[in-house]
Design an enzyme around this catalytic site. Structure first.
Site, mmCIF file in Angstrom:
data_model
loop_
_atom_site.group_PDB
_atom_site.id
_atom_site.type_symbol
_atom_site.label_atom_id
_atom_site.label_comp_id
_atom_site.label_asym_id
_atom_site.label_seq_id
_atom_site.Cartn_x
_atom_site.Cartn_y
_atom_site.Cartn_z
ATOM 1 N N LYS A 35 0.808 -1.234 0.000
ATOM 2 C CA LYS A 35 0.000 0.000 0.000
ATOM 3 C C LYS A 35 0.835 1.275 0.000
ATOM 4 O O LYS A 35 0.426 2.270 -0.574
ATOM 5 C CB LYS A 35 -0.974 -0.011 1.172
ATOM 6 C CG LYS A 35 -0.306 0.071 2.536
ATOM 7 C CD LYS A 35 -1.285 -0.193 3.663
ATOM 8 C CE LYS A 35 -0.567 -0.093 4.990
ATOM 9 N NZ LYS A 35 -1.313 -0.672 6.104
ATOM 10 N N ARG A 130 -6.936 -0.066 17.083
ATOM 11 C CA ARG A 130 -7.359 0.267 15.729
ATOM 12 C C ARG A 130 -8.455 -0.746 15.418
ATOM 13 O O ARG A 130 -9.452 -0.775 16.123
ATOM 14 C CB ARG A 130 -6.196 0.259 14.738
ATOM 15 C CG ARG A 130 -6.523 1.103 13.493
ATOM 16 C CD ARG A 130 -5.405 1.184 12.483
ATOM 17 N NE ARG A 130 -5.232 -0.057 11.735
ATOM 18 C CZ ARG A 130 -4.353 -0.215 10.745
ATOM 19 N NH1 ARG A 130 -3.575 0.808 10.396
ATOM 20 N NH2 ARG A 130 -4.240 -1.356 10.104
HETATM 21 C C1 LIG Z 1 -0.430 -1.410 6.757
HETATM 22 C C2 LIG Z 1 -0.759 -2.677 7.414
HETATM 23 C C3 LIG Z 1 0.255 -3.616 7.646
HETATM 24 C C4 LIG Z 1 1.709 -3.338 7.340
HETATM 25 O O1 LIG Z 1 2.263 -2.543 8.345
HETATM 26 P P1 LIG Z 1 3.834 -2.210 8.373
HETATM 27 O O2 LIG Z 1 4.049 -1.567 9.694
HETATM 28 O O3 LIG Z 1 4.107 -1.297 7.231
HETATM 29 O O4 LIG Z 1 4.564 -3.482 8.249
HETATM 30 C C5 LIG Z 1 -0.111 -4.826 8.211
HETATM 31 N N1 LIG Z 1 -1.383 -5.096 8.547
HETATM 32 C C6 LIG Z 1 -2.385 -4.209 8.350
HETATM 33 C C7 LIG Z 1 -3.767 -4.579 8.750
HETATM 34 C C8 LIG Z 1 -2.112 -2.981 7.775
HETATM 35 O O5 LIG Z 1 -3.096 -2.087 7.589
#
Ligand SMILES: *Cc1c(COP(=O)(O)O)cnc(C)c1O
Length: 354
Positions: A35, A130
């Site tokens: 992303k 979250r």
């Molecule tokens: C963005 C995201 C990740 C990746 O997180 P990083 O800290 O960049 O490794 C993993 N799981 C979810 C649900 C995310 O939204």
């Protein structure tokens, strides 16, 4: 061409390779998170070459791009599914992360429409606040969700260090495994997939203290930027200069350190403090808040510091020799995660691959 972002594909591949071998050593499948770079196909190629077991993104638009690459790898939707996108989720994604019964119901209905069974991971909130169902509400959710014929619950997942900054520990990861075992027993389910989190779970894994049974990670920042996301220190075995922003200087002048005249708010409704430091050398780079986060840009030159930014300008102080730079030169910066998100998303910033 103007200011641009230089992307080092080989360094990204090396970071992926480092992280994937750590994961492999501990029996964890690595899903590469795309992303932060909008699932850019050339960077995805580096992920594939570095060795990921799956690809994960938070946006349907990006999942479509990933699907078009025909990688043969499972595609995971990272952000909780939106009910209005249920049809896209079940037709484009191999698995999705969910926490709401009404959404699971919408996914089940959409999957039935397309005559498929959609796989889902139930997100559990272990304190980061979250997404995810709180542990004491999990059984209630599963009890309803197991009745959906076109859904298969394949496991549990959790996310840490995103909103609350909560760090993965043997205790909270153990709690996730405990919940998995309880759900399996109570509902006679098999939950082969236990997704222990994001980049923040890597240090625990590497310390050897990750409870056995956590068998999937979704990793973005540690491979894209080579950072240990718990304190943003360089992650061992990775490089940090994967993305370098090159900003073109459009003004280079000596000016006072304090604005002249009566002062109100700036263009963003903020009231800034300006310590009196006499005349300083200032440079303006042609990129601004529409493209990056000024405080998320680390200058490669230690004699350069970021003073701030407006929509289209990055304002800098330059120390050292007067002619250290000139108008038309390009200054180098390492963006942090937030800034990289903006740079990759901005249509104004050219992407140059090396
Ligand atoms: C963005 C995201 C990740 C990746 O997180 P990083 O800290 O960049 O490794 C993993 N799981 C979810 C649900 C995310 O939204």
């Amino acid at each position: 061409m103007g200011s641009y972002l230089e992307i080092n594909l080989d360094k990204i591949r090396q970071n992926v390779s480092t992280v994937s071998s750590i994961c492999r050593r501990y029996g964890v499948t690595l899903y590469g998170v795309t992303k932060v770079f909008c699932a850019d196909p050339r960077i995805v190629k580096s992920f594939l070459d570095g060795g990921v077991a799956g690809l994960a993104d938070s946006r349907i638009e990006n999942i479509i791009k990933l699907k078009e690459l025909n990688t043969g790898l499972p595609l995971m939707l990272l952000r909780l599914s939106s009910q209005s996108e249920a049809r896209d989720v079940v037709t484009l994604c191999d698995l999705s992360l969910n926490s709401e019964i009404s959404t699971l119901k919408a996914l089940d209905r959409a999957a039935r429409e397309f005559d498929r069974v959609h796989e889902t991971v139930i997100m559990v909130d272990l304190g980061d606040l979250r997404e995810g169902v709180l542990p004491d509400k999990l059984f209630e959710l599963i009890a309803e969700a197991v009745l959906f014929k076109n859904l298969r619950i394949i496991g549990l997942g959790t996310n840490a260090a995103c909103f609350g900054g909560v760090i993965p520990t043997p205790e909270n990861m153990g709690q996730l495994l405990n919940l998995k075992h309880q759900v399996e027993r109570k509902f006679k389910l098999k939950l082969p997939f236990v997704s222990g989190g994001n980049s923040s779970a890597l240090p625990l894994l590497q310390s050897g203290k990750m409870p056995a049974g956590i068998n999937n990670f979704r990793v973005g920042e540690a491979i894209a930027l080579g950072r240990n996301v718990i304190d943003r220190s360089p992650y061992p075995g990775t490089t940090q200069d994967t993305f370098v922003f090159k900003g073109e200087i459009v003004e280079y002048r000596d000016k006072p350190s304090v604005p002249i005249g009566d002062r109100g708010q700036n263009a963003f409704g903020e009231t800034e403090e300006f310590p009196e430091r006499g005349i300083i050398r200032r440079a303006i780079v042609a990129a601004g808040r529409q493209d990056l986060k000024p405080d998320g840009m680390m200058p490669a030159d230690s004699l350069v510091s970021v003073l701030g930014g407006s929509s289209d300008h990055l304002i800098l102080e330059i120390r050292g020799r007067k002619n250290r730079y000139k108008v038309g030169d390009f200054l180098e910066f390492y963006p942090n995660y937030g800034s990289l998100l903006a740079l990759m998303t901005s249509p104004y910033i050219k992407k140059v691959y090396v």
